[in-house]
Design a protein around this motif. Structure first.
Motif, PDB file in Angstrom:
ATOM      1  N   HIS A  30       0.841  -1.198   0.000  1.00 34.63           N
ATOM      2  CA  HIS A  30       0.000   0.000   0.000  1.00 34.63           C
ATOM      3  C   HIS A  30       0.877   1.251   0.000  1.00 34.63           C
ATOM      4  O   HIS A  30       1.886   1.317   0.714  1.00 34.63           O
ATOM      5  N   SER A  31       0.492   2.264  -0.756  1.00 33.63           N
ATOM      6  CA  SER A  31       1.352   3.440  -0.945  1.00 33.63           C
ATOM      7  C   SER A  31       1.189   4.513   0.131  1.00 33.63           C
ATOM      8  O   SER A  31       2.085   5.324   0.337  1.00 33.63           O
ATOM      9  N   GLY A  32       0.062   4.534   0.823  1.00 34.54           N
ATOM     10  CA  GLY A  32      -0.155   5.583   1.814  1.00 34.54           C
ATOM     11  C   GLY A  32       0.178   5.155   3.225  1.00 34.54           C
ATOM     12  O   GLY A  32       0.628   4.035   3.475  1.00 34.54           O
ATOM     13  N   LYS A  33      -0.038   6.066   4.177  1.00 33.24           N
ATOM     14  CA  LYS A  33       0.214   5.767   5.591  1.00 33.24           C
ATOM     15  C   LYS A  33      -0.959   4.997   6.196  1.00 33.24           C
ATOM     16  O   LYS A  33      -2.122   5.333   5.948  1.00 33.24           O
ATOM     17  N   VAL A  34      -0.624   3.993   6.996  1.00 30.51           N
ATOM     18  CA  VAL A  34      -1.643   3.156   7.627  1.00 30.51           C
ATOM     19  C   VAL A  34      -1.260   2.883   9.077  1.00 30.51           C
ATOM     20  O   VAL A  34      -0.108   2.542   9.367  1.00 30.51           O
ATOM     21  N   ALA A  35      -2.233   3.026   9.963  1.00 23.94           N
ATOM     22  CA  ALA A  35      -2.077   2.588  11.353  1.00 23.94           C
ATOM     23  C   ALA A  35      -2.978   1.376  11.534  1.00 23.94           C
ATOM     24  O   ALA A  35      -4.164   1.425  11.195  1.00 23.94           O
ATOM     25  N   VAL A  36      -2.419   0.289  12.038  1.00 29.42           N
ATOM     26  CA  VAL A  36      -3.168  -0.958  12.183  1.00 29.42           C
ATOM     27  C   VAL A  36      -3.324  -1.277  13.668  1.00 29.42           C
ATOM     28  O   VAL A  36      -2.357  -1.246  14.423  1.00 29.42           O
ATOM     29  N   VAL A  37      -4.551  -1.581  14.065  1.00 31.03           N
ATOM     30  CA  VAL A  37      -4.830  -1.998  15.446  1.00 31.03           C
ATOM     31  C   VAL A  37      -5.302  -3.444  15.401  1.00 31.03           C
ATOM     32  O   VAL A  37      -6.246  -3.765  14.675  1.00 31.03           O
ATOM     33  N   VAL A  38      -4.640  -4.333  16.152  1.00 31.80           N
ATOM     34  CA  VAL A  38      -4.992  -5.750  16.122  1.00 31.80           C
ATOM     35  C   VAL A  38      -5.567  -6.207  17.449  1.00 31.80           C
ATOM     36  O   VAL A  38      -5.281  -5.636  18.503  1.00 31.80           O
ATOM     37  N   GLY A  39      -6.374  -7.277  17.376  1.00 33.59           N
ATOM     38  CA  GLY A  39      -6.999  -7.833  18.559  1.00 33.59           C
ATOM     39  C   GLY A  39      -6.224  -9.003  19.135  1.00 33.59           C
ATOM     40  O   GLY A  39      -5.125  -9.336  18.670  1.00 33.59           O
ATOM     41  N   GLY A  40      -6.834  -9.651  20.130  1.00 32.76           N
ATOM     42  CA  GLY A  40      -6.135 -10.702  20.854  1.00 32.76           C
ATOM     43  C   GLY A  40      -6.394 -12.115  20.375  1.00 32.76           C
ATOM     44  O   GLY A  40      -5.532 -12.974  20.470  1.00 32.76           O
ATOM     45  N   GLY A  41      -7.611 -12.379  19.879  1.00 36.64           N
ATOM     46  CA  GLY A  41      -7.926 -13.705  19.373  1.00 36.64           C
ATOM     47  C   GLY A  41      -8.046 -14.767  20.462  1.00 36.64           C
ATOM     48  O   GLY A  41      -8.205 -14.471  21.646  1.00 36.64           O
ATOM     49  N   LYS A  42      -7.941 -16.029  20.039  1.00 34.43           N
ATOM     50  CA  LYS A  42      -8.119 -17.158  20.955  1.00 34.43           C
ATOM     51  C   LYS A  42      -7.088 -17.158  22.076  1.00 34.43           C
ATOM     52  O   LYS A  42      -7.388 -17.523  23.209  1.00 34.43           O
ATOM     53  N   LEU A  43      -5.864 -16.765  21.757  1.00 31.33           N
ATOM     54  CA  LEU A  43      -4.812 -16.768  22.769  1.00 31.33           C
ATOM     55  C   LEU A  43      -5.174 -15.860  23.934  1.00 31.33           C
ATOM     56  O   LEU A  43      -5.009 -16.221  25.104  1.00 31.33           O
ATOM     57  N   ALA A  44      -5.684 -14.670  23.616  1.00 28.76           N
ATOM     58  CA  ALA A  44      -6.077 -13.734  24.663  1.00 28.76           C
ATOM     59  C   ALA A  44      -7.194 -14.321  25.513  1.00 28.76           C
ATOM     60  O   ALA A  44      -7.170 -14.215  26.748  1.00 28.76           O
ATOM     61  N   ARG A  45      -8.159 -14.956  24.865  1.00 25.94           N
ATOM     62  CA  ARG A  45      -9.276 -15.534  25.614  1.00 25.94           C
ATOM     63  C   ARG A  45      -8.804 -16.644  26.560  1.00 25.94           C
ATOM     64  O   ARG A  45      -9.300 -16.779  27.674  1.00 25.94           O
ATOM     65  N   LYS A  46      -7.845 -17.444  26.109  1.00 24.10           N
ATOM     66  CA  LYS A  46      -7.326 -18.519  26.955  1.00 24.10           C
ATOM     67  C   LYS A  46      -6.643 -17.952  28.202  1.00 24.10           C
ATOM     68  O   LYS A  46      -6.854 -18.427  29.321  1.00 24.10           O
ATOM     69  N   TYR A  47      -5.815 -16.943  28.024  1.00 26.89           N
ATOM     70  CA  TYR A  47      -5.133 -16.330  29.153  1.00 26.89           C
ATOM     71  C   TYR A  47      -6.122 -15.640  30.087  1.00 26.89           C
ATOM     72  O   TYR A  47      -5.996 -15.718  31.312  1.00 26.89           O
ATOM     73  N   ILE A  48      -7.089 -14.963  29.504  1.00 28.19           N
ATOM     74  CA  ILE A  48      -8.079 -14.259  30.317  1.00 28.19           C
ATOM     75  C   ILE A  48      -8.920 -15.247  31.120  1.00 28.19           C
ATOM     76  O   ILE A  48      -9.187 -15.032  32.311  1.00 28.19           O
ATOM     77  N   ASP A  49      -9.319 -16.347  30.494  1.00 28.98           N
ATOM     78  CA  ASP A  49     -10.100 -17.363  31.213  1.00 28.98           C
ATOM     79  C   ASP A  49      -9.297 -17.932  32.388  1.00 28.98           C
ATOM     80  O   ASP A  49      -9.837 -18.144  33.481  1.00 28.98           O
ATOM     81  N   ALA A  50      -8.003 -18.175  32.150  1.00 26.58           N
ATOM     82  CA  ALA A  50      -7.154 -18.716  33.219  1.00 26.58           C
ATOM     83  C   ALA A  50      -7.000 -17.706  34.350  1.00 26.58           C
ATOM     84  O   ALA A  50      -7.085 -18.058  35.543  1.00 26.58           O
ATOM     85  N   LEU A  51      -6.789 -16.446  33.985  1.00 20.83           N
ATOM     86  CA  LEU A  51      -6.626 -15.400  34.994  1.00 20.83           C
ATOM     87  C   LEU A  51      -7.900 -15.220  35.802  1.00 20.83           C
ATOM     88  O   LEU A  51      -7.870 -15.072  37.030  1.00 20.83           O
ATOM     89  N   ARG A  52      -9.035 -15.264  35.112  1.00 19.57           N
ATOM     90  CA  ARG A  52     -10.323 -15.125  35.802  1.00 19.57           C
ATOM     91  C   ARG A  52     -10.536 -16.289  36.769  1.00 19.57           C
ATOM     92  O   ARG A  52     -11.038 -16.100  37.883  1.00 19.57           O
ATOM     93  N   SER A  53     -10.146 -17.497  36.350  1.00 14.34           N
ATOM     94  CA  SER A  53     -10.278 -18.676  37.214  1.00 14.34           C
ATOM     95  C   SER A  53      -9.411 -18.567  38.464  1.00 14.34           C
ATOM     96  O   SER A  53      -9.721 -19.156  39.500  1.00 14.34           O
ATOM     97  N   LEU A  54      -8.329 -17.823  38.346  1.00 13.92           N
ATOM     98  CA  LEU A  54      -7.431 -17.622  39.484  1.00 13.92           C
ATOM     99  C   LEU A  54      -7.846 -16.442  40.365  1.00 13.92           C
ATOM    100  O   LEU A  54      -7.133 -16.060  41.288  1.00 13.92           O
ATOM    101  N   GLY A  55      -9.004 -15.850  40.036  1.00 18.00           N
ATOM    102  CA  GLY A  55      -9.536 -14.775  40.861  1.00 18.00           C
ATOM    103  C   GLY A  55      -9.295 -13.380  40.334  1.00 18.00           C
ATOM    104  O   GLY A  55      -9.607 -12.398  41.014  1.00 18.00           O
TER     105      GLY A  55
END
Length: 218
Positions: A30-55
């Motif tokens: 792409h020739s112009g300027k771009v800022a890209v913001v990405v999400g967490g996906g399944k990996l984020a959900r796995k870590y969050i579920d584990a953290l939530r389970s730990l309180g």
């Protein structure tokens, strides 16, 4: 300047270097300027579920998710030759990097903000010409197409109409909106032209070229 939001379900449902490289090549070409913001996906959900389970409380879980989005951002940045291998922590850092680089990739910034909301706020902050939201559906529908196969796909909407659709979907049991309410409200207040589309590699190419794809918010 274009801001692109790529949800974790689009690019990071599984971590495959070849797939990430395909998206990186699109941004390099792409020739112009771009800022890209990405999400967490399944990996984020796995870590969050584990953290939530730990309180862990929800704010702490949000911080965990933000860190995973930053890891994902570094993966994508590595695949883009024009992007720095530095992941900004806020919009001010992103703006500074954009003065010296054509592509900047970042993750989340603040608890309670989704990828789309972060991208909408970034677009507002840097006065972007356009916001593009890459999702795993074709665009904005009258209802959740996974719940109602007869739902109508909109080609164009006003920001106010987008907010109304998102709000209705939030109060419908079993329904999930293509963007969250905060992102929709930021789009409404900033009046930034927005494109919501199915984030395949080919569709991303078309979107960046200005070709018709998805739903336009104008």
């Amino acid at each position: 300047m274009i801001v692109v939001s790529i949800g974790g379900s689009v690019l990071f449902s599984d971590i495959k270097a070849e797939r990430i490289a395909e998206y990186g090549k699109v941004f390099d070409e792409h020739s112009g300027k771009v800022a890209v913001v990405v999400g967490g996906g399944k990996l984020a959900r796995k870590y969050i579920d584990a953290l939530r389970s730990l309180g862990g409380n929800e704010a702490l879980c949000d911080y965990m998710g933000i860190e995973i989005t930053r890891i994902n951002a570094l993966l994508l940045a590595q695949s883009i030759k024009k992007a720095p291998k530095v992941i900004p922590r806020d919009f001010r850092e992103a703006e500074i990097l954009l003065k010296n680089y054509d592509v900047v990739v970042m993750g989340g910034t603040f608890p309670g903000h989704t990828t789309d909301a972060t991208a909408a706020l970034l677009a507002e902050y840097v006065n972007a010409e356009k916001l593009m939201i890459a999702t795993n559906v074709e665009g904005v529908f009258s209802e959740d197409p996974r719940v109602n196969p007869e739902a109508k796909l909109f080609e164009k909407l006003s920001p106010e109409e987008l907010v109304e659709i998102v709000y209705k979907s939030r109060i419908s049991a079993g329904s999930k909106s293509v963007v969250d309410l905060l992102a929709a409200k930021v789009i409404e207040r900033s009046k930034i032209p927005t494109l919501i589309f199915n984030g395949t590699v080919e569709n991303l190419k078309k979107a960046l070229r200005g070709e018709k794809v998805g739903t336009e918010i104008i």
